[in-house]
Design an enzyme around this catalytic site. Structure first.
Site, mmCIF file in Angstrom:
data_model
loop_
_atom_site.group_PDB
_atom_site.id
_atom_site.type_symbol
_atom_site.label_atom_id
_atom_site.label_comp_id
_atom_site.label_asym_id
_atom_site.label_seq_id
_atom_site.Cartn_x
_atom_site.Cartn_y
_atom_site.Cartn_z
ATOM 1 N N GLU A 1 0.827 -1.208 0.000
ATOM 2 C CA GLU A 1 0.000 0.000 0.000
ATOM 3 C C GLU A 1 0.864 1.262 0.000
ATOM 4 O OE1 GLU A 1 -2.360 -0.868 3.496
ATOM 5 O OE2 GLU A 1 -3.927 -1.788 2.300
ATOM 6 N N GLU B 1 -6.452 -7.747 -1.459
ATOM 7 C CA GLU B 1 -7.125 -7.763 -0.158
ATOM 8 C C GLU B 1 -8.605 -7.470 -0.351
ATOM 9 O OE1 GLU B 1 -5.403 -5.406 2.923
ATOM 10 O OE2 GLU B 1 -3.357 -6.149 2.577
#
Length: 644
Positions: A191, A267
């Protein structure tokens, strides 16, 4: 497909890119060996392949249960397990690595079990992982370097990262798919677009990964905010997305970054993490199934975060917004497979949708493993206790300091400082030199001032603290001034180097800095817990007549109790922390199993059977608030994570 899977050279290439507005679109071929890509799908061994993965972290599950939990993943119709790698667990002290076979750090052992069960593996080694894990997986000793810039191309940080990644890849390089192992993909960073845009840093991670012999597909992941902000796409690295809502927006931004290639949802959140002091967090199946159906209809591959969460042991993270909050010890996550392995309704909902949406040829179920028995062993009355003063006696001479310093800067652990637990700063005051006041501008995560073992005042996270010493009354002779500070968890989301613990500013008295201290480190690591277990004969035993609950000491302290079990009667259980406790840590047979907070909502700590043994099982409970008596804990047969 063969052309699209052509391998890039080791050197980073910038060819094959076009600039469209402010977004870099990568048209370079995606690098892979066996798992490759074409314009819209993955291919494995030359055949179309859809990744159906579940996230499960080996370090959050006792190794004796890895096989069982992986079977529960396979029984849900999944073909791949995805796992982070926790740097701070593998290198707790600088240069000292731990991949002990048969332990929670046995990364290669976990990957081999997945292979035995016919599962593929996605490896996510960070170095930053978030994961609601202590400091996002980064080791606290990084903070000893005053100029360090985390998650950037900075000399001290990148040197440590390269050493760490070389060790991790050395554990698994022979377990890649092209070497007949299960690892089909490896993630770079985590991320990153929501944190920074240091392209040189990402390129160095890419280079180290390739130079370490990793030849499987590489990918990065971000949510739509990270995707829209970053200009750091790397040729040969697939861009994945993290999301289960606002799907059209995510697809739009993803395609601005990666014009073609398969959609991979790295995710797809099945639930959410919980924090102490707030209601249990989660996600209902209806919302989850809606998002899953949208992604599947787009042909996406998905990885469910989490499929099985497990437990945080002593490495829970913390969040800083809107204020400092401590992540709970349970990482149940409201996942399809609960903290103790129970298959929830969400498990069956997802299982049914996968097969109905994709068909039996794609989704194949392994047999459901039998449930693991859980037993309630009943009450345990704690037997004895040690106060903060007692812990000082056990710990030895301490460390002399001219000026107070943070935990991380304490000259212990081979120059790695202190990462976890409590730190005590002790100063001797001559009777005629007692100041009226002392003040501290900042400390973390919480602290207390004691004068001659009497608690005067407490302070919270990064708060200032002032103590009126003369309020404690006249003192004859020399006095002992103690400031004790606790670590509760470092920020796990986007750490920026500000997460030092302990005293973060000088101690002032009458506008003068107080010097000449002795520091004591109570890290509650395995060595310190072993010392406590060895020393329980020196703990204090309250008078038997003390039946009504009373505070024996205002100092932080440690309680000791035990339970005897027969070999044939060892099962999973839960430890319910009773009245009379504030907050602290719980250790069982030498292993910290988590935190307790009276404010909840988590009231129980999961105890897997492998942490118990025949004979006497030793329980240690620290309490930062006080030592009360009597304290009764109870082994029960169900989790209490929602405050009831």
């Amino acid at each position: 497909a063969a052309a699209a899977a052509a391998e890039l050279p080791t050197a980073i290439s910038t060819a094959g890119k076009e600039m469209t507005g402010n977004v870099t679109v990568t048209n370079a071929p995606l690098r892979a060996t066996d798992l490759s890509v074409d314009k819209s799908t993955f291919r494995l061994n030359g055949k179309p392949f859809r990744i159906l993965a579940g996230e499960m972290h080996y370090f959050r599950v006792v190794p004796e249960y890895w096989r069982d939990r992986l079977l529960r993943l396979k029984a849900g119709g999944l073909n791949t397990v995805s796992t982070y790698v926790a740097w701070n667990l593998h290198e707790p002290h600088k240069g000292e690595f731990d991949f002990t076979p048969g332990s929670r750090t046995d990364l290669a052992g976990f990957v081999r079990i997945a292979h035995e069960l016919g599962l593929y593996v996605i490896l996510r080694p960070g170095p930053y992982i978030c994961a609601e894990w202590e400091f996002g997986g980064l080791p606290a000793w990084l903070l000893r370097e005053k100029t360090v810039k985390l998650r950037r191309y900075e000399e001290h940080y990148i040197s440590a990262v390269k050493r760490y990644l070389a060790k991790v890849y050395g554990q698994v390089v022979d377990l890649q798919h092209h070497r007949n192992g299960p690892i089909i993909a490896v993630q770079l960073e985590n991320e990153y677009g929501t944190y920074a845009d240091d392209r040189r840093y990402l390129e160095e991670l890419h280079r180290v990964t390739l130079d370490s012999g990793i030849k499987e597909l590489l990918f990065k992941c971000d949510d739509h905010q990270g995707l829209s902000k970053q200009l750091t796409q790397l040729p040969g690295v697939l861009q994945a997305v993290n999301s289960n809502d606002r799907i059209p927006l995510h697809v739009k931004v993803l395609r601005q970054n990666m014009a073609t290639g398969p959609i991979f949802v790295a995710e797809l959140w099945t639930g959410w993490y919980s924090v102490f002091g707030q209601p249990f967090a989660g996600k209902n199946s209806k919302e989850l199934l809606k998002g899953l159906k949208e992604w599947l209809d787009l042909g996406a591959s998905v990885s469910f975060y989490m499929w099985h969460g497990g437990m945080n042991f002593h490495h829970n993270g913390a969040v800083l917004a809107p204020d400092y909050r401590v992540v709970s010890s349970s990482y149940d996550y409201d996942a399809p497979v609960s903290e103790n392995g129970t298959l929830t309704g969400k498990f069956y909902d997802l299982r049914n949708m996968l097969q109905s949406a994709l068909g039996k040829d794609v989704v194949q179920f392994a047999d459901l493993p039998p449930p693991i028995p859980v037993k309630a062993y009943g009450d345990v009355t704690m037997k004895s206790y040690a106060t903060l003063d007692d812990l000082v006696s056990l710990a030895g001479p301490g460390v002399s300091l001219e000026r107070v310093c943070s935990m991380e800067d304490l000259p212990i652990n081979g120059g790695s400082g202190q990462a976890l637990g409590w730190i005590l700063y002790r100063h001797r005051v001559a009777g005629n030199m007692m100041p009226d006041w002392i003040s501290i501008k900042s400390l973390a995560d919480g602290g207390a001032v004691l004068l001659n073992s009497k608690r005067l005042v407490d302070a919270g996270y990064r708060k200032s603290l002032s103590a009126h010493l003369s309020e404690s009354g006249p003192v004859e002779g020399n006095s002992t001034l103690d400031i004790v500070v606790e670590h509760l968890g470092r920020n796990n989301y986007g750490p920026d180097g500000t997460e030092h613990k302990g005293l973060l500013s000088p101690v002032m008295a009458n506008e003068q800095e107080v010097t000449a201290w002795t520091a004591y480190s109570f890290e509650f690591d395995k060595a310190f817990v072993a010392l406590l277990e060895k020393s329980v004969s020196k703990f204090r035993s309250p008078r038997s007549a003390e039946q009504k609950r009373t505070q024996l000491s205002s100092q932080p302290g440690v309680l000791y109790g035990e339970i005897a079990l027969e070999e044939h009667d060892i099962h999973d259980t839960y430890l319910l922390l009773g009245e009379g406790l504030g907050h602290g840590l719980v250790a069982l047979n030498g292993e910290v199993i988590g935190r307790h907070f009276a404010k909840g909502p988590q009231k129980t700590l999961y105890v897997p059977a492998p942490l118990l043994h025949a004979g006497v099982n030793r329980i240690l409970i620290s309490d930062f608030e006080s030592v009360s008596w009597p304290v009764v804990v109870k082994f029960v047969d169900r989790a209490i994570l929602r405050g009831r």
